[in-house]
Scaffold this motif. Structure first.
Motif, PDB file in Angstrom:
ATOM      1  N   MET A 110      49.576  65.295  47.789  1.00 22.82           N
ATOM      2  CA  MET A 110      48.868  65.792  48.964  1.00 22.82           C
ATOM      3  C   MET A 110      49.427  67.139  49.395  1.00 22.82           C
ATOM      4  SD  MET A 110      48.346  64.075  52.736  1.00 22.82           S
ATOM      5  CE  MET A 110      47.562  65.035  54.034  1.00 22.82           C
ATOM      6  N   ALA A 111      50.747  67.293  49.320  1.00 28.61           N
ATOM      7  CA  ALA A 111      51.357  68.573  49.690  1.00 28.61           C
ATOM      8  C   ALA A 111      50.830  69.698  48.811  1.00 28.61           C
ATOM      9  CB  ALA A 111      52.882  68.479  49.583  1.00 28.61           C
ATOM     10  N   ARG A 112      50.644  69.398  47.522  1.00 30.71           N
ATOM     11  CA  ARG A 112      50.155  70.436  46.625  1.00 30.71           C
ATOM     12  C   ARG A 112      48.692  70.765  46.926  1.00 30.71           C
ATOM     13  NH1 ARG A 112      49.944  70.704  39.982  1.00 30.71           N
ATOM     14  NH2 ARG A 112      49.262  72.873  39.921  1.00 30.71           N
ATOM     15  N   VAL A 113      47.877  69.741  47.152  1.00 30.30           N
ATOM     16  CA  VAL A 113      46.475  69.990  47.493  1.00 30.30           C
ATOM     17  C   VAL A 113      46.382  70.772  48.801  1.00 30.30           C
ATOM     18  CG1 VAL A 113      44.280  68.906  48.084  1.00 30.30           C
ATOM     19  CG2 VAL A 113      45.668  67.944  46.252  1.00 30.30           C
ATOM     20  N   MET A 114      47.172  70.376  49.798  1.00 36.70           N
ATOM     21  CA  MET A 114      47.160  71.092  51.072  1.00 36.70           C
ATOM     22  C   MET A 114      47.611  72.532  50.891  1.00 36.70           C
ATOM     23  SD  MET A 114      45.914  69.181  53.444  1.00 36.70           S
ATOM     24  CE  MET A 114      46.347  70.157  54.876  1.00 36.70           C
ATOM     25  N   SER A 115      48.559  72.766  50.005  1.00 35.18           N
ATOM     26  CA  SER A 115      49.006  74.141  49.754  1.00 35.18           C
ATOM     27  C   SER A 115      47.896  74.979  49.127  1.00 35.18           C
ATOM     28  CB  SER A 115      50.231  74.141  48.833  1.00 35.18           C
ATOM     29  OG  SER A 115      51.344  73.610  49.509  1.00 35.18           O
ATOM     30  N   LEU A 116      47.158  74.379  48.186  1.00 39.72           N
ATOM     31  CA  LEU A 116      46.020  75.095  47.596  1.00 39.72           C
ATOM     32  C   LEU A 116      44.973  75.407  48.665  1.00 39.72           C
ATOM     33  CD1 LEU A 116      45.629  73.068  44.266  1.00 39.72           C
ATOM     34  CD2 LEU A 116      46.329  75.467  44.472  1.00 39.72           C
ATOM     35  N   ILE A 117      44.733  74.433  49.542  1.00 42.45           N
ATOM     36  CA  ILE A 117      43.775  74.645  50.635  1.00 42.45           C
ATOM     37  C   ILE A 117      44.263  75.768  51.550  1.00 42.45           C
ATOM     38  CG2 ILE A 117      42.816  73.608  52.732  1.00 42.45           C
ATOM     39  CD1 ILE A 117      42.704  70.946  51.155  1.00 42.45           C
ATOM     40  N   PHE A 118      45.553  75.738  51.897  1.00 37.09           N
ATOM     41  CA  PHE A 118      46.100  76.784  52.762  1.00 37.09           C
ATOM     42  C   PHE A 118      46.047  78.150  52.081  1.00 37.09           C
ATOM     43  CE2 PHE A 118      48.306  73.504  55.409  1.00 37.09           C
ATOM     44  CZ  PHE A 118      47.825  73.944  56.638  1.00 37.09           C
ATOM     45  N   ALA A 119      46.269  78.182  50.753  1.00 35.52           N
ATOM     46  CA  ALA A 119      46.234  79.462  50.046  1.00 35.52           C
ATOM     47  C   ALA A 119      44.840  80.091  50.127  1.00 35.52           C
ATOM     48  CB  ALA A 119      46.644  79.268  48.586  1.00 35.52           C
ATOM     49  N   VAL A 120      43.800  79.259  49.977  1.00 31.16           N
ATOM     50  CA  VAL A 120      42.428  79.761  50.105  1.00 31.16           C
ATOM     51  C   VAL A 120      42.119  80.051  51.573  1.00 31.16           C
ATOM     52  CG1 VAL A 120      39.997  79.219  49.738  1.00 31.16           C
ATOM     53  CG2 VAL A 120      41.699  78.497  48.061  1.00 31.16           C
ATOM     54  N   SER A 160      51.780  79.967  50.589  1.00 26.60           N
ATOM     55  CA  SER A 160      51.073  78.716  50.315  1.00 26.60           C
ATOM     56  C   SER A 160      50.803  78.540  48.828  1.00 26.60           C
ATOM     57  CB  SER A 160      49.757  78.689  51.089  1.00 26.60           C
ATOM     58  OG  SER A 160      50.000  78.616  52.472  1.00 26.60           O
ATOM     59  N   LEU A 161      50.429  79.633  48.160  1.00 22.38           N
ATOM     60  CA  LEU A 161      50.167  79.567  46.728  1.00 22.38           C
ATOM     61  C   LEU A 161      51.445  79.255  45.954  1.00 22.38           C
ATOM     62  CD1 LEU A 161      47.950  79.864  44.605  1.00 22.38           C
ATOM     63  CD2 LEU A 161      48.493  82.303  44.454  1.00 22.38           C
ATOM     64  N   MET A 175      55.794  84.057  55.518  1.00 16.28           N
ATOM     65  CA  MET A 175      55.835  83.389  54.218  1.00 16.28           C
ATOM     66  C   MET A 175      56.619  82.083  54.310  1.00 16.28           C
ATOM     67  SD  MET A 175      57.086  84.805  50.475  1.00 16.28           S
ATOM     68  CE  MET A 175      55.782  86.038  50.412  1.00 16.28           C
ATOM     69  N   THR A 176      57.716  82.095  55.051  1.00 13.65           N
ATOM     70  CA  THR A 176      58.494  80.854  55.199  1.00 13.65           C
ATOM     71  C   THR A 176      57.718  79.819  56.011  1.00 13.65           C
ATOM     72  OG1 THR A 176      59.640  81.632  57.192  1.00 13.65           O
ATOM     73  CG2 THR A 176      60.664  82.113  55.078  1.00 13.65           C
ATOM     74  N   VAL A 177      56.938  80.287  57.013  1.00  8.52           N
ATOM     75  CA  VAL A 177      56.112  79.360  57.795  1.00  8.52           C
ATOM     76  C   VAL A 177      55.123  78.632  56.887  1.00  8.52           C
ATOM     77  CG1 VAL A 177      54.331  79.208  59.579  1.00  8.52           C
ATOM     78  CG2 VAL A 177      56.357  80.614  59.975  1.00  8.52           C
ATOM     79  N   ALA A 178      54.576  79.347  55.900  1.00  5.75           N
ATOM     80  CA  ALA A 178      53.612  78.735  54.977  1.00  5.75           C
ATOM     81  C   ALA A 178      54.237  77.584  54.198  1.00  5.75           C
ATOM     82  CB  ALA A 178      53.071  79.790  54.012  1.00  5.75           C
TER      83      ALA A 178
END
Length: 424
Positions: free
Chosen positions: A143-153, A276-277, A329-332
């Protein structure tokens, strides 16, 4: 451990491809950025037309939105656990569009604030239900990885949003920013209605009773990792809220850089997208806990350096942009990971848990962030000091949540989905 075949068996027969799923979830979550960032360049014009006397009072246009967002976040996840994600989200988005239209027609500051609070209230649905939709399908590091992809977009939106707002101001009145927001939200609503299937399995629906809600909230409060990471997220995100509230005045009043503001904001916000990416690439290897805890230490260190620069009298627009970009960047690295860690125990009641998470983090971050914004005194010191102090407090809360065992990775790690192939 559950493999990709097991995950795909849990998906609806008629489904959306994974990449489109990420894009749509990112757009749903980006409704909040669309409601905030495009109007930052317009705050002086709005304040002048609506007779707002004090410059810091213009921040209320943003602050009341966050307050409405917190209250709405408490409700809509609960409703989505009972009636399904799609129906509740669609209804709230329609009311969000009407609230944005009301803001476009506001002729007093009071009417604007009412419209903004209402828009924030209904936008709470897009935030919490999107997290619930992701939790319906993934957990843990997956889920963390999916959320990171979502945040990157998702971060592409705040990168472009101030430029979008400034472009509207070049050719039209500031009211057209709200009209444009209503149009974009309508397009996202149509996309969701046509393409996204219902993700909440029938057996995971909860009867909407006070007992079931309190049981889920009770589980959150008793689960040290869940409540700890929710609180830590709210505290560290207060720095981001403080930045959003202060950034227009920083660039306009301190640096007299009105012309480059949209592009400077895009550069700083873009660092969150990069973070995020990177997180989406690294979380499977190092784990959500290790990455986010390291990022918190980096955030505090960067802002201690920034404080030194300010107190030594060396602050410039370049130093501010470089150090603020590093901070963002650290917040992401904290945002998506904290969310995933706190949501991990909740397959049933994900909507209630997501609602409580969003309410708590928004209430904490908007309250503390408003303190940073209202402390603006013509320098960058209040923002930087706030980031350093609240980052330190967030780290202490994480240490409590983990019982002092930091920079480790639990053995269970969550679902693995290493290939992230299209969902079936």
């Amino acid at each position: 451990m559950t493999d990709h075949h097991d995950i795909s068996r849990m998906q609806p027969k008629k489904d959306i491809a994974f990449r489109e799923f990420v894009m749509l979830c990112a757009c749903l979550m980006a409704m909040n950025a669309l409601s905030i960032d495009p109007m930052l360049p317009a705050l002086p014009d709005i304040g002048r037309d609506l007779s707002v006397p004090h410059p810091n009072d213009r921040q209320l246009i943003i602050s009341v939105y966050f307050m409405g967002l917190g209250v709405g976040s408490l409700l809509f996840g609960v409703l989505s656990d009972r009636f399904g994600r799609k129906r509740v989200l669609g209804s709230a988005m329609a009311l969000f569009i009407l609230s944005s239209i009301a803001c476009a027609g506001a002729h007093s500051f009071a009417a604007m604030l009412v419209g903004r609070a209402s828009a924030g209230f209904f936008a709470g649905a897009s935030r919490v239900i999107t997290v619930g939709i992701v939790r319906d399908r993934f957990r843990g590091d997956a889920m963390a990885r999916v959320m990171s992809l979502i945040f990157a977009v998702f971060m592409l939106i705040p990168v472009m949003a101030p430029t979008f707002g400034q472009a509207i101001l070049w050719i039209a009145h500031w009211r057209w920013i709200f009209w444009a927001l209503a149009i974009l939200a309508t397009l996202i609503l149509l996309w969701m209605g046509m393409r996204l299937p219902e993700t909440l399995l029938p057996e995971n629906r909860l009867r909407m009773s006070a007992g079931s809600i309190f049981r889920t909230v009770g589980t959150i409060v008793r689960t040290r990792a869940s409540i700890g990471y929710m609180l830590a997220s709210g505290v560290v995100m207060s720095g981001l809220i403080g930045f959003i509230l202060s950034v227009q005045q920083i660039f306009f009043d301190i640096f007299a850089a009105q012309k480059i503001f949209p592009f400077a904001f895009a550069a700083i916000a873009g660092s969150m997208g990069i973070g995020s990416l990177l997180n989406s690439r690294l979380v499977s290897r190092f784990g959500a806990r290790r990455l986010s805890q390291t990022a918190l230490l980096c955030l505090v260190s960067i802002n201690v350096v920034h404080l030194t620069v300010i107190l030594a009298g060396f602050e410039t627009i370049v130093s501010f942009m470089v150090l603020q970009s590093a901070t963002m960047m650290t917040v992401a690295f904290t945002a998506s990971n904290f969310s995933a860690i706190s949501m991990e125990p909740f397959a049933k009641g994900a909507g209630v848990a997501s609602s409580f998470q969003a309410f708590l983090t928004t209430a904490v971050s908007s309250t503390l962030g408003s303190l940073i914004g209202q402390a603006f005194n013509g320098t960058t010191l209040p923002l930087t000091l706030g980031l350093a102090v609240f980052g330190s407090i967030s780290f202490l809360i994480v240490a409590w949540a983990e019982r002092g065992k930091l920079f480790t990775r639990p053995h269970h790690g969550g679902l693995r989905d290493p290939e992230f192939e299209p969902l079936h």
